[in-house]
Design an enzyme around this catalytic site. Structure first.
Site, PDB file in Angstrom:
ATOM      1  N   ASP A   1       2.535  -9.578  -4.987  1.00 43.77           N
ATOM      2  CA  ASP A   1       1.958  -9.403  -6.315  1.00 43.77           C
ATOM      3  C   ASP A   1       3.124  -8.972  -7.201  1.00 43.77           C
ATOM      4  OD1 ASP A   1      -0.405  -9.776  -4.944  1.00 43.77           O
ATOM      5  OD2 ASP A   1      -1.374  -7.967  -5.709  1.00 43.77           O
TER       6      ASP A   1
ATOM      7  N   HIS B   1       4.971 -10.451   1.731  1.00 43.39           N
ATOM      8  CA  HIS B   1       4.616 -11.463   2.721  1.00 43.39           C
ATOM      9  C   HIS B   1       5.728 -12.506   2.864  1.00 43.39           C
ATOM     10  CE1 HIS B   1       0.172 -10.365   2.856  1.00 43.39           C
ATOM     11  NE2 HIS B   1       0.628  -9.644   1.838  1.00 43.39           N
TER      12      HIS B   1
ATOM     13  N   SER C   1      10.092  -2.116  -7.371  1.00 44.71           N
ATOM     14  CA  SER C   1      11.002  -2.747  -6.426  1.00 44.71           C
ATOM     15  C   SER C   1      11.096  -4.233  -6.721  1.00 44.71           C
ATOM     16  CB  SER C   1      10.532  -2.485  -4.992  1.00 44.71           C
ATOM     17  OG  SER C   1       9.123  -2.525  -4.906  1.00 44.71           O
TER      18      SER C   1
END
Length: 296
Positions: free
Chosen positions: A114, A170, A257
């Site tokens: 996301d 992911h 991040s």
């Protein structure tokens, strides 16, 4: 500085809700702020202290308030807000697999998180990294001359996570994890407010370099970058493991991040809208496991 992102769900360009926006502008655009940045906020001890607080039970109340203040979608969580042990337990939360379905194309490349994304067809020729006329130094970023030469003229996806986001990431491709290396550094912000002033913060921050060999023999470098208040980057796979697109690769602990994914020349083609917006540059809002492009 207004931070704008394109939301594919609405088809509109929206203003990002930047956490502590005025303070970021002070740190990265004011001489006194720059002194504080150099002496305190980029240092590991500052993020370590924040991390200690985020692991304490007392920080749980802040997590519940943070969820409410920013209208974070509770129905995505596998836990109820009151079940989080501390702020980091919320920050590294798991979400229900069905809310981040994997795109179905056999050759698809996924978004790894996301995030807000920029994509570039040719790293060496691009000069629109968060601000016009900023060149990206691949050798400085990878800290490896031979590896930089291998990825020269390759394509790149920059995925920026903000504190509001789900902070597990992911695999964007399938393959074999053939190498991993930690690169030490500072912990600057990766928000465009900071990167528009100095793109080299990406080269100076702590990061973890992962190399994934694709089934066609081409290579993909996935670099996870720490930032202010992110002192911990966790990867779940080991070198030598076969990795599958869509599986959880790891997680960041508290803070913003970034993930930079780099493909060898001729290995990947990113979505045309994503490429077009990146030239502005306007970031493309993504959900993990949705399609960002295709392997060639």
């Amino acid at each position: 500085m207004a931070v704008e992102v394109f939301n594919p769900e609405t088809g509109k360009i929206e203003k990002e809700d930047v956490c502590q926006e005025k303070f970021l502008e002070f740190l990265y655009g004011n001489p006194i702020g720059s002194l504080l940045l150099w002496s305190v906020f980029k240092r590991k001890f500052f993020s370590a202290l924040t991390g200690l607080w985020a692991n304490l039970p007392i920080s749980r109340k802040s997590a519940v308030k943070f969820i409410k203040d920013h209208s974070i979608k509770i129905s995505d969580f596998t836990k109820k807000p009151e079940e989080f042990k501390n702020f980091n337990d919320f920050f590294t939360r798991e979400i229900k697999p069905e809310v981040r379905p994997l795109s179905k194309g056999a050759n698809d490349i996924s978004f790894p998180a996301d995030a807000r994304n920029l994509a570039f067809e040719n790293i060496s020729k691009s000069d629109t990294f968060f601000a016009k006329n900023q060149k990206f130094n691949l050798e400085s970023f990878l800290k490896d001359r031979e590896l930089a030469a291998r990825f020269e003229n390759g394509s790149m996806l920059i995925s920026r996570l903000c504190p509001l986001d789900y902070h597990r990431f992911h695999h964007l491709v399938s393959g074999r994890l053939v190498a991993r290396r930690e690169i030490g550094g500072f912990l600057y912000s990766v928000n465009p407010i900071a990167l528009s002033k100095n793109l080299n913060y990406l080269n100076e921050n702590k990061r973890v370099l992962n190399l994934i060999e694709l089934e066609n023999g081409k290579m993909c470098a996935v670099v996870q970058i720490g930032a202010t208040n992110v002192g911990s980057i966790m990867n779940f796979d080991k070198v030598g493991d076969k990795v599958l697109r869509g599986n959880t690769m790891g997680m960041f602990k508290f803070g913003g991040s970034c993930i930079v994914s780099i493909f060898e020349e001729g290995a990947a083609k990113f979505d045309e809208t994503l490429i077009k917006l990146s030239k502005e540059p306007i970031e493309y809002l993504s959900k993990a496991n949705s399609k960002s492009g295709e392997l060639i």
